[in-house]
Design a protein around this motif. Sequence first.
Motif, PDB file in Angstrom:
ATOM      1  N   PHE A 122      41.753  24.754  39.388  1.00  0.00           N
ATOM      2  CA  PHE A 122      42.518  23.560  39.749  1.00  0.00           C
ATOM      3  C   PHE A 122      41.867  22.943  40.989  1.00  0.00           C
ATOM      4  O   PHE A 122      41.868  23.536  42.064  1.00  0.00           O
ATOM      5  N   ASP A 123      41.309  21.750  40.836  1.00  0.00           N
ATOM      6  CA  ASP A 123      40.631  21.068  41.940  1.00  0.00           C
ATOM      7  C   ASP A 123      41.583  20.063  42.577  1.00  0.00           C
ATOM      8  O   ASP A 123      41.838  19.001  42.026  1.00  0.00           O
ATOM      9  N   GLU A 124      42.117  20.413  43.746  1.00  0.00           N
ATOM     10  CA  GLU A 124      43.062  19.558  44.481  1.00  0.00           C
ATOM     11  C   GLU A 124      44.161  19.045  43.542  1.00  0.00           C
ATOM     12  O   GLU A 124      44.330  17.834  43.353  1.00  0.00           O
ATOM     13  N   ASN A 149      48.956  34.557  31.480  1.00  0.00           N
ATOM     14  CA  ASN A 149      48.320  35.718  32.116  1.00  0.00           C
ATOM     15  C   ASN A 149      46.893  35.374  32.533  1.00  0.00           C
ATOM     16  O   ASN A 149      45.954  36.159  32.351  1.00  0.00           O
ATOM     17  N   SER A 150      46.729  34.166  33.080  1.00  0.00           N
ATOM     18  CA  SER A 150      45.416  33.675  33.476  1.00  0.00           C
ATOM     19  C   SER A 150      45.216  33.814  34.980  1.00  0.00           C
ATOM     20  O   SER A 150      46.177  33.836  35.743  1.00  0.00           O
ATOM     21  N   THR A 151      43.967  33.892  35.385  1.00  0.00           N
ATOM     22  CA  THR A 151      43.625  33.813  36.807  1.00  0.00           C
ATOM     23  C   THR A 151      43.491  32.352  37.170  1.00  0.00           C
ATOM     24  O   THR A 151      42.723  31.618  36.538  1.00  0.00           O
ATOM     25  N   CYS A 152      44.242  31.901  38.172  1.00  0.00           N
ATOM     26  CA  CYS A 152      44.201  30.501  38.596  1.00  0.00           C
ATOM     27  C   CYS A 152      43.493  30.403  39.948  1.00  0.00           C
ATOM     28  O   CYS A 152      43.920  31.015  40.922  1.00  0.00           O
ATOM     29  N   VAL A 153      42.412  29.645  39.980  1.00  0.00           N
ATOM     30  CA  VAL A 153      41.679  29.396  41.219  1.00  0.00           C
ATOM     31  C   VAL A 153      42.037  27.983  41.670  1.00  0.00           C
ATOM     32  O   VAL A 153      41.754  27.012  40.957  1.00  0.00           O
ATOM     33  N   VAL A 154      42.677  27.862  42.831  1.00  0.00           N
ATOM     34  CA  VAL A 154      43.185  26.570  43.299  1.00  0.00           C
ATOM     35  C   VAL A 154      42.409  26.128  44.534  1.00  0.00           C
ATOM     36  O   VAL A 154      42.417  26.815  45.560  1.00  0.00           O
ATOM     37  N   VAL A 155      41.725  24.997  44.431  1.00  0.00           N
ATOM     38  CA  VAL A 155      41.063  24.393  45.587  1.00  0.00           C
ATOM     39  C   VAL A 155      42.037  23.392  46.190  1.00  0.00           C
ATOM     40  O   VAL A 155      42.464  22.446  45.517  1.00  0.00           O
ATOM     41  N   ALA A 165      51.823  28.320  45.502  1.00  0.00           N
ATOM     42  CA  ALA A 165      51.047  28.549  44.274  1.00  0.00           C
ATOM     43  C   ALA A 165      49.923  29.577  44.409  1.00  0.00           C
ATOM     44  O   ALA A 165      49.089  29.695  43.515  1.00  0.00           O
ATOM     45  N   THR A 166      49.885  30.320  45.514  1.00  0.00           N
ATOM     46  CA  THR A 166      48.779  31.260  45.694  1.00  0.00           C
ATOM     47  C   THR A 166      49.264  32.655  46.054  1.00  0.00           C
ATOM     48  O   THR A 166      50.351  32.833  46.607  1.00  0.00           O
ATOM     49  N   ASP A 167      48.425  33.643  45.737  1.00  0.00           N
ATOM     50  CA  ASP A 167      48.660  35.040  46.122  1.00  0.00           C
ATOM     51  C   ASP A 167      47.653  35.495  47.174  1.00  0.00           C
ATOM     52  O   ASP A 167      47.978  36.294  48.046  1.00  0.00           O
ATOM     53  N   ARG A 168      46.430  34.984  47.031  1.00  0.00           N
ATOM     54  CA  ARG A 168      45.369  35.335  47.972  1.00  0.00           C
ATOM     55  C   ARG A 168      44.639  34.070  48.413  1.00  0.00           C
ATOM     56  O   ARG A 168      44.580  33.084  47.678  1.00  0.00           O
ATOM     57  N   ILE A 169      44.072  34.136  49.618  1.00  0.00           N
ATOM     58  CA  ILE A 169      43.416  32.974  50.219  1.00  0.00           C
ATOM     59  C   ILE A 169      41.991  33.321  50.613  1.00  0.00           C
ATOM     60  O   ILE A 169      41.736  34.385  51.189  1.00  0.00           O
ATOM     61  N   ILE A 170      41.063  32.421  50.292  1.00  0.00           N
ATOM     62  CA  ILE A 170      39.729  32.443  50.883  1.00  0.00           C
ATOM     63  C   ILE A 170      39.541  31.088  51.551  1.00  0.00           C
ATOM     64  O   ILE A 170      39.583  30.058  50.884  1.00  0.00           O
TER      65      ILE A 170
END
Length: 211
Positions: A122-124, A149-155, A165-170
């Motif tokens: 998900f880009d912004e 059951n997908s991995t969601c990468v949110v920018v 909407a997040t569990d972990r942050i980078i």
Amino acid sequence: LEKEDDLNTKMKKNIEAQLKELEHDEKNLLNLYIKGKLNDAVYQTKQTEIENDRARLNKSAEQYISIDKSMKEALEKIVEYSLKILGLKDIEHKYPSELSGGMQKRVSFARAVVTKPSIILFDEPTAGLDPISSTIIEDCIVELKNKLNSTCVVVTHQLSTIKRATDRIIMLYKGKIVFEGTTEEFLKAENPYAKQFIEASLTGPMDTLQE
């Protein structure tokens, strides 16, 4: 390697068998998706760039189903279900100009999940949306993660999206990782980069427009 015609025939038989089984069970419609595409993405879009999202959604599904008249029913059900799990009903024949900004975002989500990807980027996703619409989109991301059951990468640069909407942050700054951890750790961190971001402070290690 099998010939393309043989693969298409097998695919059709598989879909037809599943359609018969699922005739009265829409909950299992995602089983119709043909595996092969591992990830997809939701990019920032403007109304003029979206064109007809329904057509794009159909095109995404067509990549995994050999389309002929007998397959139209399967395609329509997949499109309908993808929209339905995002709270969109009876909009299959609408154009972007007939949808709100939040609805347009959710249609782009439906396009991405039509192939049941294991990874979604998900880009912004909440860029340009009001706070209420942002909340709806953030909740949709969490719901999709749980349903597929997908991995969601949110920018994102939006704190509300990070919180909901997040569990972990980078956290990246000038191409380098300056923080990595859980969302809870991020929100409580003494890390100077995280702290400056959360507090929206002009003082800290990150450059500001005033400098």
